[in-house]
Design an enzyme around this catalytic site. Structure first.
Site, PDB file in Angstrom:
ATOM      1  N   GLU A  90       0.806  -1.211   0.000  1.00  0.00           N
ATOM      2  CA  GLU A  90       0.000   0.000   0.000  1.00  0.00           C
ATOM      3  C   GLU A  90       0.842   1.266   0.000  1.00  0.00           C
ATOM      4  O   GLU A  90       1.950   1.298   0.519  1.00  0.00           O
ATOM      5  CB  GLU A  90      -0.916  -0.017   1.227  1.00  0.00           C
ATOM      6  CG  GLU A  90      -1.978  -1.079   1.027  1.00  0.00           C
ATOM      7  CD  GLU A  90      -2.867  -1.281   2.223  1.00  0.00           C
ATOM      8  OE1 GLU A  90      -4.031  -1.633   2.021  1.00  0.00           O
ATOM      9  OE2 GLU A  90      -2.400  -1.088   3.341  1.00  0.00           O
ATOM     10  N   CYS A 103       3.371   8.259   1.704  1.00  0.00           N
ATOM     11  CA  CYS A 103       3.941   7.214   2.558  1.00  0.00           C
ATOM     12  C   CYS A 103       4.121   5.957   1.711  1.00  0.00           C
ATOM     13  O   CYS A 103       3.161   5.404   1.183  1.00  0.00           O
ATOM     14  CB  CYS A 103       2.983   6.970   3.728  1.00  0.00           C
ATOM     15  SG  CYS A 103       3.543   5.695   4.864  1.00  0.00           S
ATOM     16  N   CYS A 114       7.447  -6.666  14.910  1.00  0.00           N
ATOM     17  CA  CYS A 114       7.156  -5.840  16.089  1.00  0.00           C
ATOM     18  C   CYS A 114       5.770  -6.214  16.616  1.00  0.00           C
ATOM     19  O   CYS A 114       4.844  -6.472  15.844  1.00  0.00           O
ATOM     20  CB  CYS A 114       7.226  -4.354  15.735  1.00  0.00           C
ATOM     21  SG  CYS A 114       8.875  -3.875  15.203  1.00  0.00           S
ATOM     22  N   CYS A 117       2.449  -4.340  15.293  1.00  0.00           N
ATOM     23  CA  CYS A 117       2.374  -3.946  13.877  1.00  0.00           C
ATOM     24  C   CYS A 117       1.715  -5.031  13.037  1.00  0.00           C
ATOM     25  O   CYS A 117       2.160  -6.184  13.055  1.00  0.00           O
ATOM     26  CB  CYS A 117       3.785  -3.656  13.369  1.00  0.00           C
ATOM     27  SG  CYS A 117       3.840  -3.325  11.590  1.00  0.00           S
ATOM     28  N   CYS A 341      -1.173   4.320  10.364  1.00  0.00           N
ATOM     29  CA  CYS A 341       0.086   3.603  10.605  1.00  0.00           C
ATOM     30  C   CYS A 341      -0.175   2.215  11.162  1.00  0.00           C
ATOM     31  O   CYS A 341      -0.973   2.042  12.074  1.00  0.00           O
ATOM     32  CB  CYS A 341       0.914   4.325  11.660  1.00  0.00           C
ATOM     33  SG  CYS A 341       1.219   6.006  11.272  1.00  0.00           S
TER      34      CYS A 341
HETATM   35  N1  SAH Z   1       9.653  -0.480   9.445  1.00  0.00           N
HETATM   36  C1  SAH Z   1       9.822   0.896   9.660  1.00  0.00           C
HETATM   37  C2  SAH Z   1       8.883   1.769   8.879  1.00  0.00           C
HETATM   38  C3  SAH Z   1       7.453   1.333   8.726  1.00  0.00           C
HETATM   39  S1  SAH Z   1       6.386   1.396  10.117  1.00  0.00           S
HETATM   40  C4  SAH Z   1       9.748   1.212  11.129  1.00  0.00           C
HETATM   41  O1  SAH Z   1       9.367   0.348  11.900  1.00  0.00           O
HETATM   42  O2  SAH Z   1      10.134   2.312  11.503  1.00  0.00           O
HETATM   43  C5  SAH Z   1       6.058   3.151  10.333  1.00  0.00           C
HETATM   44  C6  SAH Z   1       5.730   3.512  11.799  1.00  0.00           C
HETATM   45  O3  SAH Z   1       4.448   3.017  12.188  1.00  0.00           O
HETATM   46  C7  SAH Z   1       6.747   2.941  12.774  1.00  0.00           C
HETATM   47  O4  SAH Z   1       7.120   3.881  13.750  1.00  0.00           O
HETATM   48  C8  SAH Z   1       5.945   1.826  13.392  1.00  0.00           C
HETATM   49  O5  SAH Z   1       6.467   1.461  14.629  1.00  0.00           O
HETATM   50  C9  SAH Z   1       4.563   2.420  13.466  1.00  0.00           C
HETATM   51  N2  SAH Z   1       3.506   1.446  13.670  1.00  0.00           N
HETATM   52  C10 SAH Z   1       3.474   0.139  13.322  1.00  0.00           C
HETATM   53  N3  SAH Z   1       2.319  -0.436  13.701  1.00  0.00           N
HETATM   54  C11 SAH Z   1       1.586   0.521  14.308  1.00  0.00           C
HETATM   55  C12 SAH Z   1       0.289   0.547  14.897  1.00  0.00           C
HETATM   56  N4  SAH Z   1      -0.493  -0.536  14.920  1.00  0.00           N
HETATM   57  N5  SAH Z   1      -0.158   1.711  15.407  1.00  0.00           N
HETATM   58  C13 SAH Z   1       0.604   2.817  15.355  1.00  0.00           C
HETATM   59  N6  SAH Z   1       1.835   2.855  14.811  1.00  0.00           N
HETATM   60  C14 SAH Z   1       2.332   1.719  14.298  1.00  0.00           C
HETATM   61 FE1  SF4 Z   2       8.366  -3.405  12.932  1.00  0.00          FE
HETATM   62 FE2  SF4 Z   2       6.205  -3.138  11.372  1.00  0.00          FE
HETATM   63 FE3  SF4 Z   2       8.332  -1.496  11.031  1.00  0.00          FE
HETATM   64 FE4  SF4 Z   2       8.466  -4.096  10.358  1.00  0.00          FE
HETATM   65  S1  SF4 Z   2       7.122  -2.554   9.430  1.00  0.00           S
HETATM   66  S2  SF4 Z   2      10.025  -2.946  11.486  1.00  0.00           S
HETATM   67  S3  SF4 Z   2       7.233  -5.094  11.936  1.00  0.00           S
HETATM   68  S4  SF4 Z   2       6.983  -1.622  12.820  1.00  0.00           S
END
Ligand code: SAH
Ligand code: SF4
Length: 367
Positions: A90, A103, A114, A117, A341
């Site tokens: 996306e 984005c 994580c 996520c 996000c």
């Molecule tokens: N992998 C990279 C970039 C993509 S995620 C990273 O982790 O930084 C972009 C942002 O969204 C990151 O800060 C991530 O921690 C956050 N994020 C992921 N899942 C989320 C959620 N369910 N609610 C809010 N933020 C979230």
């Molecule tokens: Fe962590 Fe999601 Fe970022 Fe991957 S995309 S590094 S699982 S927050």
């Protein structure tokens, strides 16, 4: 067929040299493709006819196929892109009064898992190709009319790009950097380094490489004030703990286009949002010039967390701001199209079968 969207500026010049063409021809074609958004070689009118004919036979300008195009009530627009074999990623456009931010995703799924996520919960599928990363910008410009002859011809509708979509950009380093070089090149998108941001969960050696090879603005997903909690929330912390991550942020700033790192911090109810967490953060980041971006947790089905209450988020922000750290709270945008996000689940197949084990359903995009 060679997809010319797979080349960064230097790569395109090398390709043209290899077929016996001058580098300035590569610059011309680069400009047509990226600055003007033209994919049909016939329309590249200042390119020699013979070269146009040759490119027609041997090359193409191919961005991913758009499966869905969803417009949120708040103006956020989300595209679901087919990247083959049942995988989709996306791209989200977020219009604001003074800028338009795209984005961009860098991987189908993510291996880093994580805890909060939904992309991570899908497991990792594969790295996106350069054409699939820069293709998101190319397609968004088409859809927004910011191409030659479009309704916004000559206007910069997309003023900022953040690599904050699906995937970990620094785990797809080569392709992400090639796409960054196109974003920065004056013959392509011409964005300043300050307006292009890479978000990383903290892959320390790759942060050093980015600093040396292509410094752009940096956001680091912190999410916890100590290793004990961060090990749980952001598992890559077990490999690169905070004692390594903080100095890496400092090293990055020596060459960064901005004089601060942005720390992203997802607000999880009762998990990382207490006063004492904020205070512990202050001592953790003492030596790193930074701003904080608090992200209210965006729930997804079966997520084991809740979103912190607004008063809690305010109080947390106040503690950071009281110590002089600029702190913003991210507005949740595009909720109604699951574009917030961490909700960018799309329809990515889980080749690791992790979702089957965890029984976490994929978030479906609603149009
Ligand atoms: N992998 C990279 C970039 C993509 S995620 C990273 O982790 O930084 C972009 C942002 O969204 C990151 O800060 C991530 O921690 C956050 N994020 C992921 N899942 C989320 C959620 N369910 N609610 C809010 N933020 C979230
Ligand atoms: Fe962590 Fe999601 Fe970022 Fe991957 S995309 S590094 S699982 S927050």
């Amino acid at each position: 067929m060679i997809n010319l969207l797979d080349f960064d500026p230097a790569g395109l010049a090398a390709y043209f040299t290899s077929i016996g063409e001058k580098p300035f021809r590569a610059r011309q074609v680069l400009r047509w493709m990226h600055r003007f958004g033209v994919g049909d070689f016939e329309q590249m009118t200042d390119v020699a006819k013979s070269l146009r004919a040759r490119l027609q036979e041997t090359a193409c300008v191919q961005a991913p196929e758009v499966l869905r195009d969803a417009l949120s009530e708040d103006g956020t627009r989300k595209w679901l892109l087919n990247v083959g074999q049942g995988n989709a990623v996306e791209t989200v456009f977020i219009p604001e009064s003074n800028r338009g931010t795209l984005c961009v995703s860098t991987q189908a799924g993510c291996a880093l898992d994580c805890a909060f996520c939904s992309t991570g919960k899908q497991g990792f599928n594969r790295n996106l190709a350069v054409s699939e990363i820069i293709g998101q910008l190319w397609l968004a410009n088409q859809a927004l009319g910011a191409v030659k002859g479009g309704e916004n011809d000559g206007e910069r509708v997309i003023s900022n790009v953040v690599l904050m979509g699906m995937g970990e950009p620094l785990a797809n380093f080569e392709n992400a950097v090639a796409a960054l070089r196109l974003m920065l090149d004056d013959n392509a998108y011409g964005l300043s380094r300050r307006r292009v941001t890479v978000s990383t969960s903290g892959i320390v050696p790759a942060m050093d490489r980015l600093r040396d090879e292509c410094p752009v603005a940096l956001a680091v997903s912190l999410h916890a004030p100590n290793d004990r909690l961060r090990d749980q929330l952001v598992p890559i912390n077990r490999k690169y703990p905070l004692a390594e991550l903080m100095p890496a942020c400092q090293r990055y700033l020596e060459k960064a286009p901005r004089d601060f790192v942005t720390f992203e911090y997802v607000m999880l109810d009762g998990v990382n949002d207490r006063d004492q967490d904020a205070k512990e953060l202050l001592s953790l980041v003492r030596d790193v010039p930074c701003k904080f971006n608090l992200i209210p947790f965006n729930p997804f089905p079966a997520a084991p967390f809740g979103r912190s209450k607004p008063e809690r988020i305010r109080r947390f922000a106040d503690i950071l701001m009281g110590a002089g750290i600029v702190t913003t709270t991210r507005k949740t945008r595009g909720d109604d199209v699951d574009a917030a996000c961490g909700q960018l689940a799309g329809q990515v197949q889980d080749k690791t079968k992790r979702t089957a084990l965890a029984a976490i359903p994929v978030v479906e995009a609603r149009v």
